[in-house]
Enzyme design. Structure first.
Site, PDB file in Angstrom:
ATOM      1  N   ARG A  45      -2.764  -2.080  -3.248  1.00 18.77           N
ATOM      2  CA  ARG A  45      -3.906  -1.188  -3.069  1.00 18.77           C
ATOM      3  C   ARG A  45      -3.739  -0.033  -4.054  1.00 18.77           C
ATOM      4  O   ARG A  45      -2.713   0.645  -4.049  1.00 18.77           O
ATOM      5  CB  ARG A  45      -3.939  -0.640  -1.643  1.00 18.77           C
ATOM      6  CG  ARG A  45      -5.026   0.382  -1.463  1.00 18.77           C
ATOM      7  CD  ARG A  45      -5.056   0.917  -0.048  1.00 18.77           C
ATOM      8  NE  ARG A  45      -6.142   1.870   0.094  1.00 18.77           N
ATOM      9  CZ  ARG A  45      -6.000   3.094   0.598  1.00 18.77           C
ATOM     10  NH1 ARG A  45      -4.813   3.512   1.010  1.00 18.77           N
ATOM     11  NH2 ARG A  45      -7.032   3.885   0.696  1.00 18.77           N
ATOM     12  N   HIS A  82     -12.326   4.040   0.444  1.00 20.34           N
ATOM     13  CA  HIS A  82     -12.387   3.117   1.601  1.00 20.34           C
ATOM     14  C   HIS A  82     -13.232   1.880   1.283  1.00 20.34           C
ATOM     15  O   HIS A  82     -13.743   1.225   2.201  1.00 20.34           O
ATOM     16  CB  HIS A  82     -13.021   3.781   2.858  1.00 20.34           C
ATOM     17  CG  HIS A  82     -12.268   4.921   3.429  1.00 20.34           C
ATOM     18  ND1 HIS A  82     -12.896   5.974   4.057  1.00 20.34           N
ATOM     19  CD2 HIS A  82     -10.946   5.185   3.491  1.00 20.34           C
ATOM     20  CE1 HIS A  82     -11.986   6.836   4.479  1.00 20.34           C
ATOM     21  NE2 HIS A  82     -10.792   6.391   4.131  1.00 20.34           N
ATOM     22  N   ASN A 122       0.873  -1.177   0.000  1.00 18.30           N
ATOM     23  CA  ASN A 122       0.000   0.000   0.000  1.00 18.30           C
ATOM     24  C   ASN A 122       0.914   1.232   0.000  1.00 18.30           C
ATOM     25  O   ASN A 122       1.463   1.610   1.026  1.00 18.30           O
ATOM     26  CB  ASN A 122      -0.882  -0.045   1.256  1.00 18.30           C
ATOM     27  CG  ASN A 122      -1.804   1.153   1.367  1.00 18.30           C
ATOM     28  OD1 ASN A 122      -1.733   2.083   0.555  1.00 18.30           O
ATOM     29  ND2 ASN A 122      -2.651   1.147   2.379  1.00 18.30           N
ATOM     30  N   ARG A 126      -9.408  17.104   7.062  1.00 14.86           N
ATOM     31  CA  ARG A 126     -10.234  17.514   5.911  1.00 14.86           C
ATOM     32  C   ARG A 126     -11.597  17.973   6.392  1.00 14.86           C
ATOM     33  O   ARG A 126     -12.169  17.396   7.324  1.00 14.86           O
ATOM     34  CB  ARG A 126     -10.396  16.347   4.930  1.00 14.86           C
ATOM     35  CG  ARG A 126      -9.176  16.138   4.071  1.00 14.86           C
ATOM     36  CD  ARG A 126      -9.337  14.943   3.172  1.00 14.86           C
ATOM     37  NE  ARG A 126      -8.506  13.840   3.610  1.00 14.86           N
ATOM     38  CZ  ARG A 126      -8.757  12.559   3.381  1.00 14.86           C
ATOM     39  NH1 ARG A 126      -9.834  12.197   2.724  1.00 14.86           N
ATOM     40  NH2 ARG A 126      -7.928  11.633   3.810  1.00 14.86           N
ATOM     41  N   GLU A 146      -8.019  -4.334   5.718  1.00 12.10           N
ATOM     42  CA  GLU A 146      -8.016  -4.150   4.263  1.00 12.10           C
ATOM     43  C   GLU A 146      -6.956  -5.039   3.604  1.00 12.10           C
ATOM     44  O   GLU A 146      -7.142  -5.516   2.488  1.00 12.10           O
ATOM     45  CB  GLU A 146      -7.737  -2.670   3.939  1.00 12.10           C
ATOM     46  CG  GLU A 146      -8.919  -1.783   4.275  1.00 12.10           C
ATOM     47  CD  GLU A 146      -8.521  -0.341   4.538  1.00 12.10           C
ATOM     48  OE1 GLU A 146      -8.013  -0.060   5.643  1.00 12.10           O
ATOM     49  OE2 GLU A 146      -8.705   0.491   3.643  1.00 12.10           O
TER      50      GLU A 146
END
Ligand code: AMP
Length: 402
Positions: free
Chosen positions: A89, A178, A10, A239, A384
């Site tokens: 990923r 996600h 990743n 964010r 994940e």
């Protein structure tokens, strides 16, 4: 030793997370993180056999050097021969990639072209792919896209209320992110309920540094809060999530912000950090609230939880039935305070927290946190990497069957 492990990579813009996973059991043989790549402080951490090592590295140290370092380390531990494939990923797969995909030159070109939609992420993902191909030239490389799970969203959920030609000509639409995490936690709860995922409907909340809420109907994503970029939706660590777009014009026209200033403010100085003025780290904010009674920290937590609860409630409009809510991500898995506040805000939907179960659920545990007379709410530790390993393995198996 079992000879079937997938190396999961990743690549972030300045980091590389890696793990060596058995795709059938999820057993992780080795995992680690190379971070602050391309800086003087670059370092690599590796955990294997219960031992953690933190190794200084030469400068300059980039993604390629990190992968070469990893390969040398795997060779030293005689683990290279048990790797059957590399799973990557990849953040943005656009509308084309809704399945795990064997990487060839066309796929690499597509990932590169999709960088226009994910300028921070796709180039880093591609760098990792190219470095892994060089390091493991005989192994299949597979891309698992973060947007893929959300490709089942209906048009009414992904089209923005702006001129339609911006979608047809420039791909401006909602994609969501996600996806791997939302899919994993839904699958885990379906297992707990002893029901096929295709018969389950959930609202999942992935709450980490990045945050998103997804409506899952009959096992498929039908709406999600992140949009064309990971900026939309609920408030996050740094964010903003949704803001009135008029604020942007106001900042530029009235307050002399440049476009870069606005982007930086909305991406890096907003969210929990912006409202609290303390930190983007939820633990720090919780401590400031509970121990120091800091009012800005209290406000940041209130805005955060209220916005998440509103998003969850709004997604009931996307579903016909609801088996329950699922919390995951660093905050969702660990913060009893945040979960309790969100569920309290949703009392009209008959959510009630089992205080003891909620308090106990942390550090990678999974289970129910609602009372018996409540609609169900679960905490699920996301994984994940396991999904990436599993889907890589399944894809390669299917190809052999042909
Ligand atoms: P992630 O991006 O999924 O790694 O999540 C990072 C976020 O999880 C950060 O805001 C952390 O503060 C938060 N987090 C991790 N552990 C805890 C905890 N015990 N309580 C509250 N927040 C936590």
């Amino acid at each position: 030793m079992n000879n079937n492990f997938i190396l999961v990579l990743n690549c972030g813009s300045s980091s590389l997370k890696f793990s060596l996973i058995n795709p059938e059991t999820g057993t992780t043989l080795l995992l680690g993180l190379a971070e602050r790549l391309l800086s003087e402080q670059a370092m690599i951490k590796i955990k294997h056999d219960g031992k953690k090592e933190q190794c200084p590295v030469p400068s300059p140290f980039d993604h390629e050097s990190a992968i070469l370092y990893l390969v040398a380390h795997l060779k030293k531990l005689t683990l290279v021969d048990c790797i059957t494939a590399v799973g990557h990923r990849v953040v943005h797969g656009g509308e084309v990639y809704c399945q795990p995909t064997l990487i060839d030159d066309d796929v690499k070109t597509a990932i590169k072209n999709l960088a226009r939609l994910a300028p921070l992420h796709n180039p880093a993902n591609l760098t990792g792919i190219i470095a892994a191909e060089t390091a493991f030239p005989t192994l299949p490389q597979v891309a698992i896209f973060d947007t893929a799970f959300h490709q089942t969203m209906p048009e009414k959920a992904y089209i923005y209320g702006i001129p339609y030609r911006l979608y047809t000509q420039h791909g401006i639409r909602r994609y969501g992110f996600h996806g791997t995490s939302h899919y994993f936690v839904a699958k885990q709860v379906a297992k707990m309920l002893n029901k096929p995922l295709a018969q389950c409907s959930f609202i999942s909340a992935h709450l980490g540094n990045g945050c998103s809420v997804t409506a899952i109907k009959d096992g498929k994503s039908v709406d999600t809060s992140l949009g064309m970029t990971p900026q939309e939706g609920i408030m996050m660590g740094t964010r903003s999530g949704d803001v009135d777009p008029g604020i942007i014009f106001h900042l530029i026209n009235q307050l002399n912000y440049s476009v870069d200033d606005v982007e930086n403010m909305l991406n890096k100085q907003s969210g929990l950090l912006g409202v609290s003025g303390i930190s983007n780290d939820c633990r720090t904010i919780e401590t400031a609230y509970t121990e120091d009674h800091n009012q800005q920290a209290k406000l940041a937590l209130e805005v955060f939880c209220y916005r998440i609860a509103k998003a969850i409630a709004s997604y009931t409009a996307s579903l016909i039935t609801l088996d329950g809510i699922i919390f995951t991500g660093g905050i969702g898995e660990n913060s009893d305070l945040i979960r309790d506040k969100i569920l309290a805000q949703l009392s009209l939907l008959n959510f009630k927290t089992d205080k003891a179960a909620n308090l106990a659920m942390r550090f990678g545990q999974s289970g129910l946190i609602s009372t018996p007379d409540s609609r169900s709410a679960w905490v699920i530790a996301t994984n994940e990497e396991w999904v990436i390993a599993e889907q890589t393995f399944q894809l390669l198996n299917q190809q052999q069957d042909f």
